[in-house]
Design a protein around this motif. Sequence first.
Motif, PDB file in Angstrom:
ATOM      1  N   VAL A   1       0.942  -1.072  -0.010  1.00  0.00           N
ATOM      2  CA  VAL A   1      -0.047   0.173   0.000  1.00  0.00           C
ATOM      3  C   VAL A   1       0.890   1.190  -0.008  1.00  0.00           C
ATOM      4  O   VAL A   1       1.733   1.472   0.940  1.00  0.00           O
ATOM      5  CB  VAL A   1      -0.962  -0.061   1.354  1.00  0.00           C
ATOM      6  CG1 VAL A   1      -1.785   1.196   1.500  1.00  0.00           C
ATOM      7  CG2 VAL A   1      -1.864  -1.221   1.265  1.00  0.00           C
ATOM      8  N   ARG A   2       0.756   1.994  -1.094  1.00  0.00           N
ATOM      9  CA  ARG A   2       1.521   3.248  -1.245  1.00  0.00           C
ATOM     10  C   ARG A   2       0.649   4.517  -0.794  1.00  0.00           C
ATOM     11  O   ARG A   2      -0.548   4.613  -0.967  1.00  0.00           O
ATOM     12  CB  ARG A   2       1.997   3.365  -2.634  1.00  0.00           C
ATOM     13  CG  ARG A   2       2.897   2.237  -2.914  1.00  0.00           C
ATOM     14  CD  ARG A   2       3.422   2.169  -4.514  1.00  0.00           C
ATOM     15  NE  ARG A   2       4.281   1.097  -4.827  1.00  0.00           N
ATOM     16  CZ  ARG A   2       4.544   0.974  -5.853  1.00  0.00           C
ATOM     17  NH1 ARG A   2       4.166   1.541  -7.060  1.00  0.00           N
ATOM     18  NH2 ARG A   2       5.538  -0.230  -6.245  1.00  0.00           N
ATOM     19  N   PRO A   3       1.403   5.425  -0.174  1.00  0.00           N
ATOM     20  CA  PRO A   3       0.736   6.757   0.129  1.00  0.00           C
ATOM     21  C   PRO A   3       0.293   7.443  -1.106  1.00  0.00           C
ATOM     22  O   PRO A   3       0.938   7.292  -2.122  1.00  0.00           O
ATOM     23  CB  PRO A   3       1.848   7.673   0.653  1.00  0.00           C
ATOM     24  CG  PRO A   3       3.059   6.739   0.747  1.00  0.00           C
ATOM     25  CD  PRO A   3       2.972   5.623   0.204  1.00  0.00           C
ATOM     26  N   ASP A   4      -0.873   8.207  -0.840  1.00  0.00           N
ATOM     27  CA  ASP A   4      -1.570   8.771  -2.148  1.00  0.00           C
ATOM     28  C   ASP A   4      -1.071  10.213  -2.228  1.00  0.00           C
ATOM     29  O   ASP A   4      -1.340  11.043  -1.342  1.00  0.00           O
ATOM     30  CB  ASP A   4      -3.029   8.818  -1.948  1.00  0.00           C
ATOM     31  CG  ASP A   4      -3.618   9.343  -3.265  1.00  0.00           C
ATOM     32  OD1 ASP A   4      -3.151   9.995  -4.063  1.00  0.00           O
ATOM     33  OD2 ASP A   4      -4.841   9.166  -3.393  1.00  0.00           O
ATOM     34  N   PRO A   5      -0.109  10.652  -3.126  1.00  0.00           N
ATOM     35  CA  PRO A   5       0.629  11.887  -3.082  1.00  0.00           C
ATOM     36  C   PRO A   5      -0.390  13.094  -3.585  1.00  0.00           C
ATOM     37  O   PRO A   5      -0.177  14.075  -3.646  1.00  0.00           O
ATOM     38  CB  PRO A   5       1.702  11.707  -4.383  1.00  0.00           C
ATOM     39  CG  PRO A   5       1.087  10.588  -5.287  1.00  0.00           C
ATOM     40  CD  PRO A   5       0.316   9.787  -4.100  1.00  0.00           C
TER      41      PRO A   5
END
Length: 508
Positions: A124-128
């Motif tokens: 899960v990657r942060p939403d920029p």
Amino acid sequence: MSRLFLVLGDQLHPDPHPLLADFDAASDRLLMIEATEESTHVWSHRARSALFLAAMRHRAAAFRDAGYPLDYLRLGEHPHATLAAALAARLAGVRAVVMLEAGDQRVQGALDAACRAAGVALLVRPDPHFLCSTEAFAEWAGTRDKLRLEYFYRWQRKRHDVLMAGDEPLGGQWNFDADNRQAFGRHGPGLLPPPLRFAPDALTRSAIADVARHFPMHPGSLDSFAWPVTSAQAEAALADFIAHRLPDFGRWQDAMWSGQPFLWHSLLSTALNLKLIDPRRVIAATEAACAAGRVPLAAAEGFIRQILGWREFVRGIYHRHMPALASANQYDHRQPLPAWFWSGRTQAACLAAVIGQTLEHGYAHHIQRLMITGNFALLAGLDPRQVADWYLAVYVDAVAWVEEPNTLGMALNAWPGMTSKPYCASGAYIDRMSDYCRSCRYRPKERSGETACPFTTLYWDFLARHARRFAANPRLALPLKNLQRLPADERERISERRDWLLARLDDL
Ligand code: FAD
Ligand code: SF4
């Protein structure tokens, strides 16, 4: 073994899509899923469902045009009711699922569980998209038990260098509320600049038809659907707003008028929440228009406060305070939601107007949500969870991270950490800020008796019921003093009218 890149319905960022920087078209696949549960976990307005599907289908077409190997599961063309079930059915031979963090912890939890059950890694990657990461918000919030927008907003202005002159706010003030938030007065808003609306193309019409077929009994009209569904349309909507409505946005931000659902508002929340447009674009275009002298500073500041301040603030609160936020109920309110919240059929003209336009467009502006439906729900002691589910269902821009804190923290004050006082007001406020009372069978100034405005009765009753709790709050000192001035027999009549009203809320 390949990786599966999952793009959710509110992660439709323009190119370059931030999830796909390391996408390898030779081995990875892209997955997008339309799932029934996203329209049924709350009884969703049909325009809300149509908006998500239409925007997803347009984004999918753009992914395909760009050559991405995409599996797109359309509603009715696969057997899975939920996102998690549809994902689980695609995990054979998959090494890892890669996604941006979901804006709804319900969804994230279900996807986590599906991957865990299949023994597949979930990255899960942060939403920029956002201008304050959850980590940065946690750092700012520190050990504060009370979180206040004003301090967060100033911190955001400084660190992103927005409307600043060195270390000082442009114009010497952080806040131009004194110039903003006026009422229209007796003559109303006059000639209005109509917002740019987008006639549905074939892809959007396919989404509308699918929603009509799959959710025939759901609330809300599909007839006036005209929301932006691509990044190009979102850009056009922004340019139109800045040219025609932003200059007067601040001034009329809180005003309301019958038959005028949009006024000077931007209608950008749907495009922002689906990530069709980046908030940095919106802020930069606003600053540029202000610097060029096309928009007064007060209007630019009032608008930027919403995007850089409130929008990021509520998201920080959501991620920091879930799941407690979702079940908060500090006043122990238990009244069921009256049936007319789903039809707009009530004799209270303000509620009929706001709910009516909500069912027609899936839209009401902030003060309508806060000071009409929200204020009523607070004063009448409606069950906060039922109210929050209603807001999540009926607005086209509703996504959990923004809806839950706005409803449970701001409007209902069910969760106490977000505002310094409850947003409650009597009919007199609504009378000042709108023309609704002119056509109402109730009288905004009457506190008791047969024609008393329900807001006014319930406002004084709310203050009286919680007088001890509110006594320590300096911001409520004046209303409490006014309450003390009411003669005992009037207070008695208010209580009687309150009992009468609460016993017949469905007939209001
Ligand atoms: P404008 O009035 O033009 O404001 C500009 C932008 O500022 C909006 O597009 C929005 O992105 C942002 N903004 C303004 N106020 C807020 C706020 N309080 N929180 C977050 N962003 C804000 N907004 C949603 O996007 N989704 C929701 O589900 C939602 N639920 C709400 C529930 C309640 C009870 C209340 C009181 C407010 C809610 N809001 C929600 C905030 C606000 O009402 C809407 O963002 C706004 O009405 C959208 O219309 P607009 O784009 O024309 O906004
Ligand atoms: Fe609403 Fe009361 Fe005014 Fe009627 S009188 S429109 S119920 S505020």
